[in-house]
Every structure is written in structure tokens, then in C-alpha cells.
Design a protein around this motif. Structure first.
Motif, mmCIF file in Angstrom:
data_model
loop_
_atom_site.group_PDB
_atom_site.id
_atom_site.type_symbol
_atom_site.label_atom_id
_atom_site.label_comp_id
_atom_site.label_asym_id
_atom_site.label_seq_id
_atom_site.Cartn_x
_atom_site.Cartn_y
_atom_site.Cartn_z
ATOM 1 N N VAL A 1 -2.708 11.406 -0.101
ATOM 2 C CA VAL A 1 -3.568 12.436 0.464
ATOM 3 C C VAL A 1 -4.852 12.447 -0.358
ATOM 4 O O VAL A 1 -4.818 12.461 -1.595
ATOM 5 N N VAL B 1 4.194 14.687 0.006
ATOM 6 C CA VAL B 1 2.915 13.977 -0.031
ATOM 7 C C VAL B 1 2.690 13.466 -1.456
ATOM 8 O O VAL B 1 3.371 13.903 -2.394
ATOM 9 N N ARG C 1 -6.691 14.554 4.048
ATOM 10 C CA ARG C 1 -6.257 13.537 5.005
ATOM 11 C C ARG C 1 -5.547 12.405 4.285
ATOM 12 O O ARG C 1 -5.857 12.088 3.144
ATOM 13 N N THR C 2 -4.627 11.778 4.994
ATOM 14 C CA THR C 2 -3.898 10.660 4.398
ATOM 15 C C THR C 2 -4.720 9.373 4.496
ATOM 16 O O THR C 2 -5.551 9.220 5.395
ATOM 17 N N PHE C 3 -4.464 8.476 3.550
ATOM 18 C CA PHE C 3 -5.112 7.168 3.554
ATOM 19 C C PHE C 3 -4.202 6.172 2.848
ATOM 20 O O PHE C 3 -3.323 6.555 2.080
ATOM 21 N N SER C 4 -4.417 4.893 3.099
ATOM 22 C CA SER C 4 -3.652 3.838 2.442
ATOM 23 C C SER C 4 -4.342 3.471 1.140
ATOM 24 O O SER C 4 -5.555 3.292 1.102
ATOM 25 N N SER C 5 -3.549 3.339 0.083
ATOM 26 C CA SER C 5 -4.087 3.030 -1.232
ATOM 27 C C SER C 5 -3.361 1.825 -1.828
ATOM 28 O O SER C 5 -2.145 1.696 -1.666
ATOM 29 N N THR D 1 0.847 -1.199 0.000
ATOM 30 C CA THR D 1 0.000 0.000 0.000
ATOM 31 C C THR D 1 0.876 1.240 0.000
ATOM 32 O O THR D 1 2.045 1.195 0.394
ATOM 33 N N TRP D 2 0.308 2.324 -0.455
ATOM 34 C CA TRP D 2 0.973 3.618 -0.488
ATOM 35 C C TRP D 2 0.133 4.605 0.300
ATOM 36 O O TRP D 2 -1.093 4.526 0.309
ATOM 37 N N THR D 3 0.797 5.534 0.966
ATOM 38 C CA THR D 3 0.088 6.564 1.702
ATOM 39 C C THR D 3 -0.111 7.770 0.792
ATOM 40 O O THR D 3 0.852 8.360 0.312
#
Length: 87
Positions: A10, A56, A15-19, A6-8
Motif C-alpha cells: 500500500v 496489507v 492504493r496498492t502497487f507492485s513492488s 513482486t509484492w503488493t
């Protein structure tokens, strides 16, 4: 791609999230700019030891814009000119 990786990123809300997908654009949180991952100005700053703690990533340009970031004048001059004209 690496399964389970996963990648972090924005999101449009800032807000940040895992993708499961990597970002297509990078940015600088403190300066509020986004640009290409191969931006010469960003790469120069990273090579000089700066920039990294505020780095980011965004999935795409609409997400970066929605999060309140502006395009980089160096690597995205056309997008920057349009952004500047709207201000």
C-alpha cells in the motif's frame, strides 16, 4: 531475493502497487492500524483464521502514516503513545 518476484504494498495514497521489495510493516485495512510483521496480536488473529482478508503491507512507517494508518499499541507502544498524544 527471487528475481522477478513482486509484492503488493500500500502506498502513501492508500492504493496498492507492485513492488520489487517486500514490505517492512504489516497492517489491517479495516482497522487502519500498522505494526511489525511479528506482532503477536496480528499473528494470533491470523492463526485463528481472521485478519488475512484485510491484511496489507507497507514499505516503511512514513508510508503507513501517510496512508492514514495508526501504529499498533501492542507491537509499537512508543509509536502508539506518540500518535495518541498528537490526537
Amino acid at each position: 531475493m527471487n528475481p522477478g518476484r513482486t509484492w503488493t504494498l500500500v502506498g502513501s495514497d492508500g492504493r496498492t502497487f507492485s513492488s520489487p521489495s517486500p514490505g517492512s510493516l504489516g497492517g489491517h485495512r479495516k482497522n487502519g492500524i500498522y505494526g511489525r510483521l511479528d506482532c503477536r496480536t496480528a499473528l494470533r488473529a491470523i492463526a485463528g483464521g481472521g485478519y488475512i482478508k484485510n491484511r496489507v503491507f507497507f514499505l516503511d512507517e512514513p508510508t503507513a502514516i501517510a496512508a492514514g494508518y495508526r501504529p499498533c499499541a501492542v507491537c509499537m507502544p512508543e509509536e502508539y503513545a506518540r500518535w495518541k498524544a498528537r490526537r
